[in-house]
Design a protein around this motif. Structure first.
Motif, short mmCIF file in Angstrom:
data_model
loop_
_atom_site.label_atom_id
_atom_site.label_comp_id
_atom_site.label_asym_id
_atom_site.label_seq_id
_atom_site.Cartn_x
_atom_site.Cartn_y
_atom_site.Cartn_z
N UNK A 93 0.86 -1.19 0.00
CA UNK A 93 0.00 0.00 0.00
C UNK A 93 0.88 1.23 0.00
N UNK A 94 0.59 2.19 -0.88
CA UNK A 94 1.46 3.35 -1.02
C UNK A 94 0.68 4.63 -0.78
N UNK A 95 1.19 5.49 0.10
CA UNK A 95 0.60 6.81 0.33
C UNK A 95 1.52 7.83 -0.33
N UNK A 158 -6.05 9.30 1.38
CA UNK A 158 -4.97 8.56 0.72
C UNK A 158 -4.45 7.44 1.61
N UNK A 159 -4.45 7.66 2.92
CA UNK A 159 -4.03 6.60 3.85
C UNK A 159 -5.05 5.46 3.84
N UNK A 160 -6.33 5.80 3.84
CA UNK A 160 -7.37 4.76 3.75
C UNK A 160 -7.20 3.95 2.47
N UNK A 167 -2.67 -4.54 2.81
CA UNK A 167 -1.33 -4.91 2.33
C UNK A 167 -0.41 -5.28 3.50
N UNK A 168 0.52 -6.20 3.25
CA UNK A 168 1.48 -6.60 4.27
C UNK A 168 2.55 -5.53 4.47
N UNK A 169 2.72 -4.68 3.44
CA UNK A 169 3.74 -3.63 3.47
C UNK A 169 3.06 -2.30 3.15
N UNK A 170 3.32 -1.30 3.99
CA UNK A 170 2.74 0.03 3.77
C UNK A 170 3.88 1.04 3.66
N UNK A 171 3.89 1.80 2.57
CA UNK A 171 4.91 2.82 2.33
C UNK A 171 4.21 4.17 2.28
N UNK A 172 4.63 5.11 3.12
CA UNK A 172 3.94 6.40 3.19
C UNK A 172 4.95 7.54 3.09
N UNK A 173 4.72 8.42 2.12
CA UNK A 173 5.64 9.52 1.86
C UNK A 173 5.13 10.80 2.50
N UNK A 174 5.78 11.23 3.56
CA UNK A 174 5.39 12.46 4.30
C UNK A 174 3.88 12.48 4.56
N UNK A 175 3.34 11.44 5.19
CA UNK A 175 1.88 11.35 5.32
C UNK A 175 1.28 12.38 6.27
#
Ligand code: ADP
Ligand code: MG
Length: 220
Positions: A93-95, A158-160, A167-175
């Motif tokens: 999951x990508x933010x 966007x986080x939702x 997802x098993x992996x969550x990547x968040x850019x300056x959330x």
């Protein structure tokens, strides 16, 4: 180790990236790191150091010029575009930093979109999307268009969206970039909760609030 533990595995070896093959500055300098499942890892460093780029490489959107990316115990950076897309939609999951939501869809449709790519448009997906919007304090906006919500609300949507496929992996850019303290807390708690059940959560940030609450810090 259970199947879920394997799904959350994320590691890089000797990783170097450059936006052009020749003459461009090299990023990461041969980074080797195993991200810890069940933890929120903050990737930090000065602006321009490559935090966002590292998330794109981890998210299989960019390929390294040297080194390896391993997802769920398998080398992923050398897979075909189609296979990398499949790994991404199944496991990641990508933010994005500037939460760009499709202006033609409602908030709820936008959050549900990743379930379509994953081939899972189910009533459960809809329930899950609404529960996530509720968790993030934007359920009242489910039927609105992106143009009708604030930047901070868009970031929570966007986080939702990133969490809807579980997802098993969550990547968040300056959330938390556009968020006041209360909303930053909501977003960070949601990411910490995702990590607490064994997911690998990686957050690119220079926000001291996030750094203080991260379980691990990777400084670029
Ligand atoms: P950060 O997120 O830490 O601020 P970025 O990953 O956005 O850093 O950028 C790292 C470096 O790569 C910067 O020097 C930036 O200017 C450069 N860069 C970022 N995106 C591109 C691109 N699409 N093309 C060329 N250079 C880029
Ligand atoms: Mg960035």
């Amino acid at each position: 180790m259970t199947a879920d533990d394997v799904a959350a595995q994320l590691a890089v070896r000797d990783l170097t990236f450059a936006y052009r093959r020749r003459g461009a500055e090299e990023l990461f300098g041969g980074l080797t790191h195993t991200f810890t499942p069940g933890a929120v890892t903050a990737v930090t460093g000065p602006s321009g150091r490559g935090k966002s780029t590292l998330l794109y490489v981890l998210g299989l959107m960019l390929r390294p010029v040297r080194g390896e990316v391993h997802v769920a115990g398998r080398r992923a950076d050398t897979l075909s575009d189609a296979r990398r897309s499949a790994v991404r939609s199944e496991r990641i999951g990508f933010v994005f930093q500037d939460a760009v939501l499709d202006p033609t869809r409602t908030v709820l449709e936008g959050v549900l979109e990743p379930t379509l790519y994953a081939g899972r448009p189910t009533p459960e997906g809809r329930g899950r999307a609404l529960a996530l919007l509720d968790r993030l304090g934007v359920e009242a906006r489910a039927d609105h268009r992106p143009g009708e919500i604030s930047g901070g609300q868009a970031q929570r949507v966007a986080v939702a969206r990133a969490l809807v496929n579980d997802p098993a992996i969550v990547l968040a850019d300056e959330p938390t970039g556009n968020l006041d303290h209360d909303n930053a807390t909501i977003v960070l708690d949601a990411l910490r909760e995702a990590a607490s059940t064994g997911r690998t959560v990686v957050v690119a940030t220079h926000d001291p609030f996030v750094l203080a609450r991260a379980d691990e810090v990777l400084a670029l």
